[in-house]
Design an enzyme around this catalytic site. Structure first.
Site, PDB file in Angstrom:
ATOM      1  N   VAL A 105       0.809  -0.676   0.134  1.00 16.59           N
ATOM      2  CA  VAL A 105      -0.359  -0.068   0.098  1.00 16.59           C
ATOM      3  C   VAL A 105       0.649   1.102   0.263  1.00 16.59           C
ATOM      4  CG1 VAL A 105      -1.694  -1.078   1.322  1.00 16.59           C
ATOM      5  CG2 VAL A 105      -0.118  -0.026   2.187  1.00 16.59           C
ATOM      6  N   CYS A 106       0.677   2.535  -0.397  1.00 12.19           N
ATOM      7  CA  CYS A 106       0.714   3.528  -0.007  1.00 12.19           C
ATOM      8  C   CYS A 106       1.493   4.221   1.337  1.00 12.19           C
ATOM      9  CB  CYS A 106       0.133   5.122  -0.865  1.00 12.19           C
ATOM     10  SG  CYS A 106       0.718   6.240  -0.868  1.00 12.19           S
ATOM     11  N   PRO A 107       3.215   4.003   1.651  1.00 15.49           N
ATOM     12  CA  PRO A 107       2.838   4.523   2.803  1.00 15.49           C
ATOM     13  C   PRO A 107       2.260   6.198   3.380  1.00 15.49           C
ATOM     14  CG  PRO A 107       4.411   3.777   1.799  1.00 15.49           C
ATOM     15  CD  PRO A 107       3.864   3.891   0.914  1.00 15.49           C
ATOM     16  N   PHE A 152      -2.133   4.758   2.789  1.00 13.04           N
ATOM     17  CA  PHE A 152      -2.605   3.199   3.096  1.00 13.04           C
ATOM     18  C   PHE A 152      -3.480   2.548   2.234  1.00 13.04           C
ATOM     19  CE2 PHE A 152      -1.149   5.073   7.371  1.00 13.04           C
ATOM     20  CZ  PHE A 152       0.014   4.378   7.248  1.00 13.04           C
TER      21      PHE A 152
END
Length: 91
Positions: A45-47, A50
Site C-alpha cells: 500500500v502507499c505509505p 495506506f
C-alpha cells in the site's frame, strides 16, 4: 501605509509558496512510474495514505508512493517520508 505593507507581505509569501509548489511538481515529474510488474512484485500500500497501489512513482531510494500523495508531501518537505533521504537534488 500599514495596509499596503500587509498586502505586499502576503503577495511575497504567495509567490514563495507558488515557487515551492512548482519545484515540487518538477521533482515529481522527474521520478519514474512503476511498471505493472513492479507493482505486482511490490504488492503493498502507499505509505502515506495506506491505499492500494494501482499506479505509483518510485523515488531514488526505491520507495513506492501514489503520485498525488507524494506531490502533496513534496509541498511540505523534499525528503522521502520513509527514510528521509532527498527525493531529488534541489533545482
Amino acid at each position: 501605509m500599514h495596509a499596503y505593507f500587509n498586502v505586499y507581505k502576503r503577495a511575497q509569501e504567495g509567490w514563495k509558496n507558488f515557487l515551492l509548489r512548482q519545484s515540487a511538481v518538477h521533482r515529481l515529474n522527474s521520478l519514474q512510474w512503476a511498471s505493472e510488474a513492479q507493482l505486482v512484485q511490490h504488492d503493498d500500500v502507499c505509505p502515506i495514505c495506506f491505499d492500494e497501489l494501482k499506479s505509483a512513482r518510485i523515488t531514488r531510494c526505491n520507495h513506492f508512493f501514489h503520485s498525488l500523495c507524494l506531490r502533496k508531501w513534496l509541498y511540505v518537505q523534499s525528503k522521502c517520508p520513509l527514510c528521509h533521504t532527498d527525493i531529488m537534488p534541489k533545482d
